[in-house]
Design a protein around this motif. Structure first.
Motif, PDB file in Angstrom:
ATOM      1  N   GLU A  43       8.742   3.176 -24.506  1.00  0.00           N
ATOM      2  CA  GLU A  43       9.617   4.330 -24.297  1.00  0.00           C
ATOM      3  C   GLU A  43       9.012   5.379 -23.371  1.00  0.00           C
ATOM      4  OE1 GLU A  43       8.875   7.350 -27.997  1.00  0.00           O
ATOM      5  OE2 GLU A  43      10.121   5.618 -28.369  1.00  0.00           O
ATOM      6  N   ARG A  45       7.656   6.255 -19.504  1.00  0.00           N
ATOM      7  CA  ARG A  45       7.854   5.821 -18.120  1.00  0.00           C
ATOM      8  C   ARG A  45       6.581   6.015 -17.308  1.00  0.00           C
ATOM      9  NH1 ARG A  45      12.765   8.586 -15.129  1.00  0.00           N
ATOM     10  NH2 ARG A  45      13.590   7.962 -17.116  1.00  0.00           N
ATOM     11  N   ASN A  51      11.227   3.734 -12.289  1.00  0.00           N
ATOM     12  CA  ASN A  51      11.967   3.389 -13.502  1.00  0.00           C
ATOM     13  C   ASN A  51      11.378   2.175 -14.225  1.00  0.00           C
ATOM     14  OD1 ASN A  51      13.905   4.067 -15.311  1.00  0.00           O
ATOM     15  ND2 ASN A  51      15.510   2.887 -14.331  1.00  0.00           N
ATOM     16  N   ASN A  53       8.638   1.128 -17.446  1.00  0.00           N
ATOM     17  CA  ASN A  53       7.841   1.711 -18.532  1.00  0.00           C
ATOM     18  C   ASN A  53       6.374   1.312 -18.391  1.00  0.00           C
ATOM     19  OD1 ASN A  53       7.641  -0.898 -19.597  1.00  0.00           O
ATOM     20  ND2 ASN A  53       9.302  -0.572 -21.025  1.00  0.00           N
ATOM     21  N   GLU A  92       7.589  15.930 -17.925  1.00  0.00           N
ATOM     22  CA  GLU A  92       8.697  15.362 -18.702  1.00  0.00           C
ATOM     23  C   GLU A  92       9.260  14.081 -18.108  1.00  0.00           C
ATOM     24  OE1 GLU A  92      11.750  17.985 -19.942  1.00  0.00           O
ATOM     25  OE2 GLU A  92      10.346  19.439 -20.739  1.00  0.00           O
ATOM     26  N   GLN A  95       9.240  10.683 -20.011  1.00  0.00           N
ATOM     27  CA  GLN A  95      10.149  10.385 -21.120  1.00  0.00           C
ATOM     28  C   GLN A  95      11.446   9.812 -20.571  1.00  0.00           C
ATOM     29  OE1 GLN A  95      10.105  14.411 -22.898  1.00  0.00           O
ATOM     30  NE2 GLN A  95       9.760  13.298 -24.804  1.00  0.00           N
ATOM     31  N   TYR A  96      11.880   8.682 -21.128  1.00  0.00           N
ATOM     32  CA  TYR A  96      13.180   8.131 -20.748  1.00  0.00           C
ATOM     33  C   TYR A  96      14.304   8.972 -21.347  1.00  0.00           C
ATOM     34  CZ  TYR A  96      11.610   3.815 -18.565  1.00  0.00           C
ATOM     35  OH  TYR A  96      11.058   2.901 -17.707  1.00  0.00           O
ATOM     36  N   LYS A  97      14.062   9.557 -22.496  1.00  0.00           N
ATOM     37  CA  LYS A  97      15.067  10.369 -23.182  1.00  0.00           C
ATOM     38  C   LYS A  97      14.509  11.780 -23.352  1.00  0.00           C
ATOM     39  CE  LYS A  97      16.590   6.372 -25.761  1.00  0.00           C
ATOM     40  NZ  LYS A  97      16.568   5.708 -27.049  1.00  0.00           N
ATOM     41  N   PRO A  99      14.263  15.693 -24.223  1.00  0.00           N
ATOM     42  CA  PRO A  99      14.938  16.438 -25.288  1.00  0.00           C
ATOM     43  C   PRO A  99      16.008  17.365 -24.716  1.00  0.00           C
ATOM     44  CG  PRO A  99      12.792  17.379 -24.849  1.00  0.00           C
ATOM     45  CD  PRO A  99      12.892  16.119 -24.029  1.00  0.00           C
ATOM     46  N   THR A 104      17.499  21.037 -19.734  1.00  0.00           N
ATOM     47  CA  THR A 104      18.073  19.694 -19.580  1.00  0.00           C
ATOM     48  C   THR A 104      19.517  19.605 -20.055  1.00  0.00           C
ATOM     49  OG1 THR A 104      17.231  19.015 -21.737  1.00  0.00           O
ATOM     50  CG2 THR A 104      15.820  18.601 -19.818  1.00  0.00           C
ATOM     51  N   TRP A 108      22.259  16.343 -19.746  1.00  0.00           N
ATOM     52  CA  TRP A 108      22.922  15.681 -20.859  1.00  0.00           C
ATOM     53  C   TRP A 108      24.437  15.861 -20.806  1.00  0.00           C
ATOM     54  CZ3 TRP A 108      20.841  12.152 -23.867  1.00  0.00           C
ATOM     55  CH2 TRP A 108      19.461  12.110 -23.991  1.00  0.00           C
TER      56      TRP A 108
END
Length: 160
Positions: A43, A45, A51, A53, A92, A95-97, A99, A104, A108
């Motif tokens: 999870e 990167r 792109n 991991n 940041e 992180q693939y996801k 917060p 951000t 989202w």
């Protein structure tokens, strides 16, 4: 002569084998710990790769990140602490996801905004085309009289 060819072929094959990718091996006490490690590196990167991991990347920075995850796990850090440490070190982007926070929220919300905007545009086009059909389809009485006169004149004109 056959021995020389065989030795040369064996040398070539060994050279190709030496080029194989060597993955680091980490010792884990339990299968759950190993699974936790695999989930963490899957999870995160790679900051250098496009792109990809850190589990799949061969970049030196990814190896450093995998080593750091392993060290932090062995020191008893939680998943959030490990991710926080790597985010603090690399940003940041790792992180693939990311917060949801003030910075951000647009990232989202953009997909929902784009879908709602597209639906509104489609509805607007449909309503506008429906109004045109209602307004522009009927001829006024003057226009209708002119059309009838033109058709009558055309029928009466001599044909060559």
């Amino acid at each position: 002569m056959r021995h020389v060819q065989g030795a040369l072929l064996l040398l070539i094959l060994c050279a190709f084998g030496a080029q194989a990718d060597v993955r680091e091996v980490y010792d884990f006490e339990t299968r759950a710990e190993e699974q936790r490690y695999q989930n963490l590196i899957a999870e995160l990167r790679c900051p250098k790769c496009q792109n990809q991991n850190i589990a799949d990347s061969n970049a030196p920075i990814s190896k450093d990140m995998r080593d750091q995850v392993y060290r932090l796990m062995k020191n008893g850090a939680t998943n959030d602490e490990i991710v926080g440490d790597l985010v603090g070190r690399f940003g940041e982007f790792v992180q693939y996801k990311p917060p949801v926070d003030r910075r951000t929220i647009l990232l989202w919300a953009f997909p929902a905004i784009a879908v709602i905007g597209g639906v509104l545009i489609v509805i607007g086009v449909a309503v506008r085309s429906g109004r045109r059909e209602q307004d522009g389809s009927a001829l006024s009485t003057e226009e209708l009289a002119r059309v009838k006169k033109m058709l009558a004149d055309k029928d009466q004109s001599p044909r060559d």
